[in-house]
Design a protein around this motif. Structure first.
Motif, short mmCIF file in Angstrom:
data_model
loop_
_atom_site.label_atom_id
_atom_site.label_comp_id
_atom_site.label_asym_id
_atom_site.label_seq_id
_atom_site.Cartn_x
_atom_site.Cartn_y
_atom_site.Cartn_z
N LYS A 179 0.85 -1.20 0.00
CA LYS A 179 0.00 0.00 0.00
C LYS A 179 0.87 1.24 0.00
N PRO A 180 0.34 2.36 -0.50
CA PRO A 180 1.12 3.60 -0.52
C PRO A 180 1.40 4.11 0.89
N SER A 181 2.38 4.97 1.00
CA SER A 181 2.71 5.63 2.26
C SER A 181 1.60 6.60 2.65
N PRO A 182 1.63 7.10 3.88
CA PRO A 182 0.62 8.09 4.28
C PRO A 182 0.57 9.30 3.36
N GLU A 183 1.67 9.63 2.71
CA GLU A 183 1.69 10.76 1.78
C GLU A 183 1.51 10.32 0.33
N VAL A 201 14.92 -2.59 -4.33
CA VAL A 201 14.44 -1.24 -4.53
C VAL A 201 15.29 -0.58 -5.62
N ASP A 202 14.62 0.04 -6.57
CA ASP A 202 15.31 0.66 -7.70
C ASP A 202 15.54 2.13 -7.39
N TYR A 203 16.76 2.44 -6.94
CA TYR A 203 17.08 3.82 -6.62
C TYR A 203 17.46 4.64 -7.84
N GLY A 204 17.37 4.03 -9.01
CA GLY A 204 17.50 4.79 -10.24
C GLY A 204 16.25 5.60 -10.53
N LYS A 205 15.18 5.32 -9.81
CA LYS A 205 13.92 6.04 -9.96
C LYS A 205 13.73 6.94 -8.74
N PRO A 206 13.45 8.21 -8.92
CA PRO A 206 13.40 9.16 -7.79
C PRO A 206 12.33 8.83 -6.76
N GLU A 207 11.26 8.12 -7.17
CA GLU A 207 10.20 7.83 -6.21
C GLU A 207 10.66 6.89 -5.09
N SER A 208 11.71 6.12 -5.34
CA SER A 208 12.20 5.21 -4.31
C SER A 208 12.83 5.97 -3.15
N LEU A 209 13.72 6.91 -3.46
CA LEU A 209 14.34 7.70 -2.40
C LEU A 209 13.29 8.52 -1.67
N ALA A 210 12.34 9.08 -2.39
CA ALA A 210 11.29 9.88 -1.75
C ALA A 210 10.49 9.03 -0.77
N TYR A 211 10.19 7.79 -1.15
CA TYR A 211 9.42 6.89 -0.27
C TYR A 211 10.19 6.60 1.01
N PHE A 212 11.45 6.23 0.89
CA PHE A 212 12.20 5.84 2.09
C PHE A 212 12.65 7.04 2.91
N ARG A 213 12.74 8.22 2.32
CA ARG A 213 12.92 9.41 3.14
C ARG A 213 11.69 9.61 4.03
N GLU A 214 10.52 9.35 3.47
CA GLU A 214 9.31 9.46 4.27
C GLU A 214 9.29 8.41 5.39
N VAL A 215 9.67 7.19 5.07
CA VAL A 215 9.76 6.14 6.09
C VAL A 215 10.69 6.59 7.21
N ALA A 216 11.86 7.08 6.85
CA ALA A 216 12.89 7.42 7.84
C ALA A 216 12.41 8.51 8.79
N ARG A 217 11.68 9.49 8.28
CA ARG A 217 11.25 10.59 9.16
C ARG A 217 9.95 10.28 9.88
#
Length: 538
Positions: A179-183, A201-217
């Motif tokens: 499921k998607p993140s809260p955001e 996880v494919d970090y060649g795609k910007p959505e991956s880093l954005a997702y895990f930045r949200e997880v981390a915070r």
């Protein structure tokens, strides 16, 4: 990390690699509030030499959630890798917090707690590890609920314990992210290849880093966690880690600015189970462009085991020189690095089993545990204990079942260390005299470390690492402590050059209370078998 075949097929060669390299003020009981987090030291100084960075004083206790303690009969996996009953859950950890705090640790690391979509990926045992999650914003129902995790974090904080979650940001469950993140975010995924038990996880795609930045915070902002242990950190690039580190530090700083007591530490420690060069290049990054601030010190862990036991490859009896070898020196890392030293974890064979493999005199079993733990206590920077080490835990019968290089045979796998937790008053466990003595001794040792900044943030001045004797002077501007360790089963003595010390009249043994007068050009220090001594200059 994960189940054994994946670990050994991909990485436990690191243990053999390291072996090959080797052949060429007050106790912590009062810590109910987090220490002040100050600015990092100048680039020219080592991160944990003479600076009041709270992370340098971390004394972490790790639990494997699925195998630790069953506190809720309705939240169980019941299957998994290793000898436990695999019924561990969050409620069991909550019930064990007083025991954990009694050790004088000040932080708790939980293996992954996030939902693994049990049963959907085809391997419940793998799901039980938590290392292949499908939802990074909800707790695995086999471990408990989000509310129970919040209770655990709050109760740990009440006891002066930081809480670190396990961040697996490089791979996910075979079924993907459910499921998607809260955001509203989802990461991009790609195949891990034939036989890989999940997706990468494919970090060649910007959505991956954005997702895990949200997880981390998210878990810092909403739950007040104090940092992350980062699994298989080499799966992300250094720029990705820099971005996640920025996210974590900003979220932690915001809590501090808002007057929060906890969730302000922002500690990150990476797992790169390889040699020093890879740890430097895949976790820390260069001094002029740091990535992660901390990584587990696998090289020195192997040196410690080679000195006092027999490592997974069968190598042991290497003497004190292996504790200061070219392949495990702190100088292999950039100055911003905070190496985190451990004796074991959920992927390594328990130290007790490695001792039994060595066929040492049984009377030395408990002394070798104390000697190894004393070395951890004397090391500047964060240290980590694995649950059960306070009781000298081992897996009955394991040592007799293996011979030679058990790593190459696939027998020294991560399942070996995943045993049921032993918590007096909670699990029905009653320690033997030796177990109770080790636990009490460890509590005093960690209180000693907490009371003396020279031990956790002191500059190291090498004295000796030869034959059976290892020695350092640990020093801050306020104190000097001589640490000496005898790694042999026979008495040793060391002639300590007085010229290495500042002005003083005596050396006080911080454990026994013995005072050694200083006179002449040297002081003879007697070292009983398999013993570390902490001598404070007075």
């Amino acid at each position: 990390m994960k189940q054994g075949k994946l670990r050994h097929g991909a990485l436990l060669g690191a243990a053999l690699l390291l072996s090959a390299c080797g052949s060429g003020g007050g106790g912590s009981n009062a810590e109910t509030q987090p220490p002040v987090v100050n600015s990092p030291p100048p680039a020219a100084a080592r991160a944990c030499y003479g600076t009041d960075l709270a992370a340098c004083n971390l004394r972490i206790y790790q639990v494997m959630v699925e195998s630790f303690v069953d506190g809720n009969g309705g939240a169980n996996y019941g299957v998994g890798y290793g000898p436990s009953r695999h019924n561990g859950d969050l409620q069991g950890i909550i019930q064990s917090l007083d025991h954990i705090k009694s050790l004088n640790v000040n932080a708790l690391w939980l293996t992954p707690v996030f939902d693994s979509c049990a049963g959907q990926g085809g391997d419940d045992r793998l799901d039980a590890t938590g290392y292949f999650a499908c939802d990074f914003f909800n707790v695995d129902p086999n471990f408990g609920t989000n509310a129970e995790l919040k209770t655990l974090v709050d109760e740990a904080h009440k006891r002066g314990l930081y809480v670190l979650l396990d961040g697996v940001f490089g791979h996910v469950n075979k079924v993907g992210v459910s499921k998607p993140s809260p955001e509203g975010r989802l990461p991009a995924l790609k195949s891990g290849g034939a036989g890989y038990p999940g997706q990468l996880v494919d970090y060649g795609k910007p959505e991956s880093l954005a997702y895990f930045r949200e997880v981390a915070r998210h878990w810092i902002e909403q739950y007040g966690i104090d940092g992350w242990r980062l699994d298989q950190a080499y799966q992300l690039g250094l720029d990705d880690w820099r971005a996640i580190r920025t996210e974590v530090e900003q979220a932690s700083a915001a809590r501090k600015a808002a007057g929060q007591q906890w969730g302000t530490l922002g500690y990150l420690v990476g797992e790169v189970w390889k040699g020093a060069d890879e740890i430097r290049n895949e976790a820390y990054g260069p001094s002029d462009k740091p990535a992660l601030p901390s990584a587990f010190d696998f090289p020195l862990r192997y040196g410690l085991v080679q000195a006092l036991a027999v490592e997974e490859s069968g190598k042991g009896g290497q003497g004190a020189s292996v504790l200061d070898a070219s392949w495990n020196k702190v100088e292999n890392y950039p100055n911003h690095a905070m190496p985190n030293l451990m004796l074991g974890n959920h992927d390594l064979v328990r130290f007790g089993d490695l001792l039994e493999r060595g066929d040492f005199d049984p009377a030395g079993y408990w002394l070798r545990h104390k000697a190894a733990l004393s070395f951890l206590a004397a090391r500047s920077g964060p240290i980590t204990l694995y649950y059960g080490e306070e009781f000298g835990d081992e897996v009955p019968g394991f040592a007799k079942a293996v011979s030679g290089d058990c790593a190459a045979q696939g027998l020294c796998d991560d399942h070996v260390a995943r045993s049921d937790g032993k918590v007096p008053g909670v699990t029905g466990f009653v320690p033997s005299g030796e177990q109770a003595d080790l636990k009490a001794w460890l509590g005093r040792l960690l209180a000693l470390r907490a009371a003396h900044p020279a031990l956790y943030q002191g500059e190291r001045v090498k004295l000796v690492a030869d034959g059976s004797v290892y020695g350092d002077i640990k020093q801050t501007s306020a104190e000097q402590i001589v640490y000496l360790l005898n790694v042999s089963s026979t008495p040793q003595s060391y002639s300590l050059p007085v010229g290495k010390l500042r002005s003083g009249s005596a050396l006080l043994d911080l454990q026994s209370g013995e005072s050694l007068s200083i006179g002449g050009s040297s002081v003879t220090v007697e070292l009983p078998p398999l013993t570390g001594r902490f001598l404070l200059l007075q």
